[in-house]
Design a protein around this motif. Structure first.
Motif, PDB file in Angstrom:
ATOM      1  N   ALA A  61       5.873  -0.099 -42.638  1.00  0.00           N
ATOM      2  CA  ALA A  61       7.227  -0.319 -43.167  1.00  0.00           C
ATOM      3  C   ALA A  61       7.245  -1.444 -44.193  1.00  0.00           C
ATOM      4  N   LYS A 117      15.158   1.647 -38.270  1.00  0.00           N
ATOM      5  CA  LYS A 117      15.142   2.889 -39.042  1.00  0.00           C
ATOM      6  C   LYS A 117      13.817   3.125 -39.764  1.00  0.00           C
ATOM      7  N   LYS A 118      13.215   2.048 -40.272  1.00  0.00           N
ATOM      8  CA  LYS A 118      11.978   2.208 -41.028  1.00  0.00           C
ATOM      9  C   LYS A 118      10.740   2.098 -40.131  1.00  0.00           C
ATOM     10  N   ASP A 153      18.014  -2.548 -39.828  1.00  0.00           N
ATOM     11  CA  ASP A 153      17.661  -1.315 -40.546  1.00  0.00           C
ATOM     12  C   ASP A 153      16.152  -1.229 -40.740  1.00  0.00           C
ATOM     13  N   PHE A 154      15.544  -2.373 -41.061  1.00  0.00           N
ATOM     14  CA  PHE A 154      14.096  -2.384 -41.285  1.00  0.00           C
ATOM     15  C   PHE A 154      13.339  -2.015 -40.011  1.00  0.00           C
ATOM     16  N   LYS A 175      10.765   1.860 -36.749  1.00  0.00           N
ATOM     17  CA  LYS A 175      10.966   2.526 -35.456  1.00  0.00           C
ATOM     18  C   LYS A 175      10.436   1.670 -34.302  1.00  0.00           C
TER      19      LYS A 175
END
Length: 386
Positions: free
Chosen positions: A384, A343-344, A339-340, A346
């Motif tokens: 991030a 999603k954060k 997710d890090f 990229k």
């Protein structure tokens, strides 16, 4: 000759696995893909020129891997690794991953125990389980950000009964270059307990920072007896899509057992593109090869420096263009790590758990791309983190 590795290359219209699977793997196409092990760098122009010249001939029929093909490999291996190979000791294969699956079938029986040292390249495990063998996963020991073989656990598993070891030399994903003392100890144990070895040495040419690769089979008579070596020009010269690799058998009996599995499938010879590309790479690609290694070293040093004050630790490496990132200070949960990064930040690094349970808390980063792409990736990761 100067090679421009700093210019980004658009691969979107080439059916590239690296770019074409972004949505599937990362949930979005708005991501920098730094995962699968191919380069976003142009291969040697000498290889391109040889392929263009051959393709101008209008007939693309069945093609022999003749003396020029095998002499190119013989000379390259001798120069690179000081190892003498004879033509009859080679067997062509279109790829090392399918060859490993066929070798496992040739050198072991159903339900017999086959070992790996993890974390390691995922298809090792897949091939062992997929061919009906029993997987024996022996985690490497992480000592001061550096992997070592757990010889005590290995011997305990051998005492229980081990048929085969699938070995990665140099190690993927960590870039660990095994030394002669370690390799000799490994061979001695395999001889003592009657265990053969499939040694994946596809990254052998990409040793960096003055490290030296030692082909496992080259060390002794035990190595020649016990080891099948897997090599290719594909990782070295960014030719992964051309289906060109080969196996080296110093033991005729092991070669005979393998050929019994593949001869009827016609998997022991290749095509025009494979033949042409290898000859050009090994005979004319030296200058490009030396320059691309320098570029990898520079990119690796850049990433290490940029992440030095972050919670991400880059494992010490001496080979490959792949970095093994210890992200456990962010989280040991790989779902959280994905997710890090995805999603954060990229940034499409590869999930460490694909390399086994020992990859928990890790991610693998491919640095074989233009520096500007790495700069943007680092920028995104730092934002991030902040």
């Amino acid at each position: 000759m100067n090679y421009n590795f700093n210019k980004p290359i658009d691969r979107l219209s080439t059916d590239s696995v690296k770019y074409g699977l972004r949505k599937v793997l990362f949930g979005t196409e708005d991501i920098i893909p730094l995962w699968v092990a191919d380069m976003d760098l142009p291969t040697a122009p000498e290889i391109t020129a040889a392929l263009v010249e051959r393709m101008q001939h209008p007939i693309y029929g069945y093609t022999l891997q003749g003396d020029l093909f095998w002499e190119s490999a013989i000379n390259w291996i001798k120069k690179r690794h000081n190892w003498d190979i004879k033509k009859h000791e080679f067997t062509f294969t279109p790829g090392i991953v399918p060859a490993i699956g066929l070798l496992i079938q040739a050198l072991s029986n159903q339900n017999e125990r086959v070992a790996i040292f993890s974390p390691v390249y995922g298809p090792f495990k897949d091939n062992i389980i997929g061919t009906g063998r029993t997987l024996v996963d022996i985690p490497l020991i992480n000592q001061n950000n550096f992997y070592n073989i757990d010889f005590d656990t290995l011997e305990k598993e051998m005492i229980k009964g081990l048929k085969l070891l699938v070995f990665c030399n140099p190690q993927n994903p960590s870039g660990r270059v095994w030394n002669k003392v370690e390799l000799q100890k490994l061979l001695q144990l395999c001889e003592q307990y009657d265990v053969n070895i499939i040694s994946d040495e596809i990254h052998a040419d990409l040793v960096l920072f003055e490290a030296t690769h030692t082909p496992l089979a080259s060390l002794s008579e035990i190595g020649e007896k016990r080891v099948v070596t897997c090599m290719a020009p594909s990782k070295t010269f960014n030719l992964a899509g051309l289906n060109c690799a080969y196996l080296i058998f110093k033991n005729k009996e092991l070669q005979k057992r393998y050929l019994a599995k593949v001869k009827h499938l016609h998997l022991d010879f290749g095509g025009i593109v494979a033949t042409t590309s290898q000859i050009a790479a090994y005979n004319k690609g030296e200058n490009w090869y030396q320059e691309v290694k320098k570029y990898f070293e520079s990119n690796i040093n850049y990433i290490i420096e940029e992440l030095s004050d972050s919670p991400i630790t880059v494992m010490k490496t001496n080979a490959t263009y792949l970095l093994w990132l210890d992200c456990s200070k962010i989280s040991r949960n790989n779902k959280i790590l994905k997710d890090f990064f995805y999603k954060k930040a990229k940034v499409g690094v590869q999930d460490g758990e694909m390399f086994g349970a020992a990859g928990q808390g890790f991610m693998r980063m491919n640095i074989a791309c233009a520096r500007s792409i790495l700069e943007e990736s680092v920028k995104r990761i730092k934002i991030a983190l902040d």
